[in-house]
Design an enzyme around this catalytic site. Structure first.
Site, PDB file in Angstrom:
ATOM      1  N   LYS A 235       0.843  -1.207   0.000  1.00  0.00           N
ATOM      2  CA  LYS A 235       0.000   0.000   0.000  1.00  0.00           C
ATOM      3  C   LYS A 235       0.877   1.255   0.000  1.00  0.00           C
ATOM      4  CE  LYS A 235      -3.824  -2.396   2.278  1.00  0.00           C
ATOM      5  NZ  LYS A 235      -4.502  -2.736   3.529  1.00  0.00           N
TER       6      LYS A 235
ATOM      7  N   GLN B 169      -4.555  -1.484   9.828  1.00  0.00           N
ATOM      8  CA  GLN B 169      -4.428  -2.792   9.176  1.00  0.00           C
ATOM      9  C   GLN B 169      -4.979  -3.896  10.082  1.00  0.00           C
ATOM     10  OE1 GLN B 169      -3.318  -3.369   5.965  1.00  0.00           O
ATOM     11  NE2 GLN B 169      -3.965  -5.467   6.323  1.00  0.00           N
TER      12      GLN B 169
ATOM     13  N   ASP C  65     -10.760   2.915   4.284  1.00  0.00           N
ATOM     14  CA  ASP C  65     -11.167   1.518   4.072  1.00  0.00           C
ATOM     15  C   ASP C  65     -12.682   1.409   3.891  1.00  0.00           C
ATOM     16  OD1 ASP C  65      -8.968  -0.194   3.919  1.00  0.00           O
ATOM     17  OD2 ASP C  65      -8.653  -0.127   6.096  1.00  0.00           O
TER      18      ASP C  65
END
Ligand code: NDP
Length: 307
Positions: A55, A99, A122
């Site tokens: 990422k 995460q 997200d």
């Protein structure tokens, strides 16, 4: 049409990812401020480390300012909440990415709820899920958003089609179904309690598999000519499973014998290739889109927040 092998077109996720990243890069170059994304990577989980590294690499490619915070695995929920609150109030941070998975002592739900919905790149926060459910999406979960990009950029019509989504997780199945609905598909959501799953799936013009069970979806589930999007990422280690999954791919079986592990989606690759009109391979299908959509969300978050 039934019984006629179609031999599907490969929907190349790597190529579509590169297209999107090039567009995002251009969009960022035209902004007065480069968006900022901060990842919170708790502990040393090897898979999470790879995901976050990839990422951050994508951020560099497109010109997003990125940072990774690395609290240790023994962090408490309170300590992690304090980090999230700091990021919420830091004006230079446009996107926050926590995460997953978090260590067992941390209350994951509480942490995800603490992320400012305006910085929730997200798209997991109930505010963003609610916006999607009411047809006014803001920040949409990346993997499902990627599915729609694959269909649109491959000129596959969605409106009026029968779409069946196997899986109802908040991360993939549910938002994928909502996005397909927004595109005017007629959507059925299936799960572990669905009766006669193969028969339901055989109704699908567009079949999305987000289950987490290697090669579970076989020819009985696929209407000839359907478009199949395989979200699953499963690592097989049992030789019998690998031989069943890759019965049409002897080279993969040979590689498994060397490496002792093989990656397979939720759909049986040989059956999908033979019966579908188009399909996403694993790897190289849906996976690459997830990071591309994260980059898109980061720019969107920055634009929405900064006006
Ligand atoms: P979850 O485990 O959260 O959800 C799985 C869903 O599949 C559940 O709704 C479950 O039903 C359903 N299910 C499980 N077994 C069956 C069965 N035998 N028949 C019908 N339905 C079943 O997984 P995720 O949604 O997070 O992920 C799904 C897959 O996608 C995984 O392989 C994951 O690795 C992959 N993934 C890939 C990403 C990518 O970037 N390519 C990103 C995210 C995930 P129930 O609700 O009834 O339990």
């Amino acid at each position: 049409m039934i019984g006629i092998p179609v031999s599907g077109r490969i929907l190349n996720g790597n190529q579509i990812r590169d297209e999107i990243l090039a567009e995002v890069k251009q969009e960022i170059a035209a902004l007065a401020y480069p968006p900022g994304l901060t990842a919170v990577l708790v502990g040393e989980d090897p898979a999470s480390q790879i995901y976050v590294r990839n990422k951050m690499k994508a951020c560099e490619t497109v010109g997003i300012r990125s940072k990774t915070l690395r609290p240790s695995a023994d962090i408490t929920t309170e300590q992690l909440l304090a980090i999230v609150r700091d990021l919420n109030s830091d004006d230079s941070v446009d996107g926050i990415l926590v995460q997953l998975p978090l260590p067992p002592q941390v209350d994951t739900q509480q942490v995800l709820l603490a992320v400012d919905p305006a910085k929730d790149v997200d798209g997991f926060h109930p505010v963003n899920m609610g916006a999607l459910a009411t047809g006014a999406p803001q920040l949409v979960p990346c993997t499902p958003a990627g599915l729609i990009e694959i269909l649109k950029r491959s000129d596959i019509p969605i409106a009026g089609k029968q779409a069946v989504v196997i899986g109802r997780s908040n991360i993939v199945g549910k938002p994928a179904a909502l996005l397909l609905l927004m595109e005017n598909a007629t959507v059925t959501i299936c799960h572990s309690r669905t009766a006669d799953l193969p028969a339901v799936c055989r109704q699908a013009d567009i079949l999305v598999a987000a289950i987490g069970r290697g090669a579970m979806v076989t020819r009985d589930y696929i209407k000839p000519g359907a478009v199949v999007l395989d979200v699953g990422m499963n690592r097989l280690t049992d030789a019998a499973d690998v031989e069943r999954a890759f019965s049409a791919h002897p080279a993969k079986i040979a590689r498994f014998r060397e490496k002792g592990t093989a990656l397979v989606g939720d759909v049986h690759p040989g059956d999908m290739e033979e019966l579908s009109s188009a399909y996403t391979p694993v790897p190289g299908g849906v996976g690459p889109l997830t990071i591309a959509m994260l980059m898109k969300n980061s720019v969107r978050a920055a634009k929405l927040r900064r006006g």
